[in-house]
Scaffold this motif. Structure first.
Motif, PDB file in Angstrom:
ATOM      1  N   GLU A 202      94.767  79.441 -46.322  1.00  0.00           N
ATOM      2  CA  GLU A 202      95.336  79.901 -47.585  1.00  0.00           C
ATOM      3  C   GLU A 202      94.390  79.750 -48.770  1.00  0.00           C
ATOM      4  O   GLU A 202      94.392  80.571 -49.674  1.00  0.00           O
ATOM      5  N   LEU A 203      93.594  78.709 -48.782  1.00  0.00           N
ATOM      6  CA  LEU A 203      92.741  78.473 -49.946  1.00  0.00           C
ATOM      7  C   LEU A 203      91.470  79.300 -49.947  1.00  0.00           C
ATOM      8  O   LEU A 203      90.987  79.691 -51.009  1.00  0.00           O
ATOM      9  N   GLU A 204      90.898  79.566 -48.798  1.00  0.00           N
ATOM     10  CA  GLU A 204      89.605  80.251 -48.737  1.00  0.00           C
ATOM     11  C   GLU A 204      89.621  81.602 -49.446  1.00  0.00           C
ATOM     12  O   GLU A 204      88.749  81.868 -50.275  1.00  0.00           O
ATOM     13  N   PRO A 205      90.614  82.481 -49.201  1.00  0.00           N
ATOM     14  CA  PRO A 205      90.605  83.758 -49.924  1.00  0.00           C
ATOM     15  C   PRO A 205      90.793  83.578 -51.429  1.00  0.00           C
ATOM     16  O   PRO A 205      90.188  84.286 -52.229  1.00  0.00           O
ATOM     17  N   LYS A 206      91.601  82.613 -51.822  1.00  0.00           N
ATOM     18  CA  LYS A 206      91.841  82.391 -53.246  1.00  0.00           C
ATOM     19  C   LYS A 206      90.592  81.851 -53.919  1.00  0.00           C
ATOM     20  O   LYS A 206      90.259  82.240 -55.035  1.00  0.00           O
TER      21      LYS A 206
ATOM     22  N   SER B  48      87.548  82.389 -52.913  1.00  0.00           N
ATOM     23  CA  SER B  48      86.596  83.506 -52.966  1.00  0.00           C
ATOM     24  C   SER B  48      86.879  84.400 -54.162  1.00  0.00           C
ATOM     25  O   SER B  48      85.954  84.863 -54.844  1.00  0.00           O
ATOM     26  N   GLU B  49      88.158  84.632 -54.431  1.00  0.00           N
ATOM     27  CA  GLU B  49      88.533  85.452 -55.586  1.00  0.00           C
ATOM     28  C   GLU B  49      88.107  84.774 -56.888  1.00  0.00           C
ATOM     29  O   GLU B  49      87.601  85.422 -57.813  1.00  0.00           O
ATOM     30  N   ILE B  50      88.267  83.454 -56.972  1.00  0.00           N
ATOM     31  CA  ILE B  50      87.855  82.711 -58.169  1.00  0.00           C
ATOM     32  C   ILE B  50      86.350  82.833 -58.369  1.00  0.00           C
ATOM     33  O   ILE B  50      85.880  83.081 -59.479  1.00  0.00           O
ATOM     34  N   VAL B  51      85.592  82.665 -57.304  1.00  0.00           N
ATOM     35  CA  VAL B  51      84.142  82.780 -57.393  1.00  0.00           C
ATOM     36  C   VAL B  51      83.758  84.183 -57.850  1.00  0.00           C
ATOM     37  O   VAL B  51      82.880  84.352 -58.697  1.00  0.00           O
ATOM     38  N   PHE B  52      84.429  85.196 -57.314  1.00  0.00           N
ATOM     39  CA  PHE B  52      84.158  86.578 -57.718  1.00  0.00           C
ATOM     40  C   PHE B  52      84.415  86.767 -59.211  1.00  0.00           C
ATOM     41  O   PHE B  52      83.596  87.345 -59.923  1.00  0.00           O
ATOM     42  N   ARG B  53      85.544  86.240 -59.693  1.00  0.00           N
ATOM     43  CA  ARG B  53      85.875  86.373 -61.112  1.00  0.00           C
ATOM     44  C   ARG B  53      84.882  85.626 -61.999  1.00  0.00           C
ATOM     45  O   ARG B  53      84.481  86.105 -63.053  1.00  0.00           O
ATOM     46  N   LEU B  54      84.493  84.436 -61.568  1.00  0.00           N
ATOM     47  CA  LEU B  54      83.521  83.667 -62.344  1.00  0.00           C
ATOM     48  C   LEU B  54      82.176  84.384 -62.412  1.00  0.00           C
ATOM     49  O   LEU B  54      81.521  84.394 -63.458  1.00  0.00           O
ATOM     50  N   ASN B  55      81.769  84.989 -61.309  1.00  0.00           N
ATOM     51  CA  ASN B  55      80.518  85.753 -61.306  1.00  0.00           C
ATOM     52  C   ASN B  55      80.609  86.947 -62.250  1.00  0.00           C
ATOM     53  O   ASN B  55      79.648  87.269 -62.957  1.00  0.00           O
ATOM     54  N   ALA B  56      81.766  87.615 -62.262  1.00  0.00           N
ATOM     55  CA  ALA B  56      81.947  88.753 -63.157  1.00  0.00           C
ATOM     56  C   ALA B  56      81.901  88.298 -64.620  1.00  0.00           C
ATOM     57  O   ALA B  56      81.275  88.961 -65.466  1.00  0.00           O
ATOM     58  N   LEU B  57      82.533  87.168 -64.931  1.00  0.00           N
ATOM     59  CA  LEU B  57      82.484  86.640 -66.293  1.00  0.00           C
ATOM     60  C   LEU B  57      81.063  86.240 -66.674  1.00  0.00           C
ATOM     61  O   LEU B  57      80.632  86.439 -67.809  1.00  0.00           O
ATOM     62  N   ASP B  58      80.342  85.704 -65.731  1.00  0.00           N
ATOM     63  CA  ASP B  58      78.951  85.326 -65.979  1.00  0.00           C
ATOM     64  C   ASP B  58      78.110  86.563 -66.301  1.00  0.00           C
ATOM     65  O   ASP B  58      77.278  86.540 -67.204  1.00  0.00           O
TER      66      ASP B  58
END
Length: 192
Positions: free
Chosen positions: A51-55, A57-67
């Motif tokens: 359950e946590l791994e996809p979530k 991954s989504e957080i990392v994706f969002r953080l990269n986009a904000l960066d």
């Protein structure tokens, strides 16, 4: 005389073996209690990966986009010609610092919301959340050694468990007070 020395040496070796056996028995008891908890809460640990791994991954994706957005903004800001008037430059620096602070706050809030959602769905009970936090303390820290004493208490009925392991807020407050960063506001300012 030689026989007495040999007897004394044999007694020392025997005492050392007895002490080693006691240590092994104590470690076996401690490890058995931890293994029992792992077996009982096996589904709990399975949920971590499923359950946590996809979530996360989504957080990392969002953080990269904000960066990327922050980098783009910095590039655009650097392209603006500098004015020689100190008042305009100071105001621009203040605006830039305010924007960076707001971006940092937005990133932290979105990360916290995502973490909270992930923890809530993967760990539905307070005891599950506390157990997860205990296993995240590491293996050779003062906090983990203290919490090892509470591992067997997870076998007790919920109403008999101490609040430290049955209430996440109590656990977090206790850990922060006893093992947290004493000058966290200074660390936060340095990180900004």
């Amino acid at each position: 005389m030689k026989l007495n020395q040999q007897l004394a040496a044999a007694n020392e070796k025997f005492d050392a073996l007895v002490e080693r056996i006691r240590t092994l028995e104590a470690n076996e008891f401690k490890n058995k209690a931890m293994l029992d908890v792992l077996v009982i809460y096996g589904h709990f640990f399975t949920a971590i990966t499923t359950e946590l791994e996809p979530k996360l991954s989504e957080i990392v994706f969002r953080l990269n986009a904000l960066d990327e957005c922050t980098k783009e903004f910095d590039e655009q800001l650097d392209a603006i010609p500098r004015t020689r008037q100190p008042i305009g430059q100071a105001q621009l620096n203040i605006a830039l610092q305010t924007l960076r602070t707001e971006l940092t706050t937005a990133i932290n809030e979105s990360t916290q919301v995502a973490r909270t959602a992930a923890i809530t769905s993967a760990y539905p009970t307070e005891a599950n959340k506390v157990l997860f936090a205990i296993f995240r303390l590491g293996t050779d820290t003062a906090a983990s050694k203290l919490m090892e004493l509470y591992i067997p208490k997870f076998h007790d009925p919920i109403e008999l468990r101490p609040p430290l392991i049955s209430n996440l807020k109590v656990f977090l407050t206790y850990m922060s007070k006893n093992f947290g960063i004493t000058n966290s506001h200074v660390v936060a300012e340095i990180n900004l």
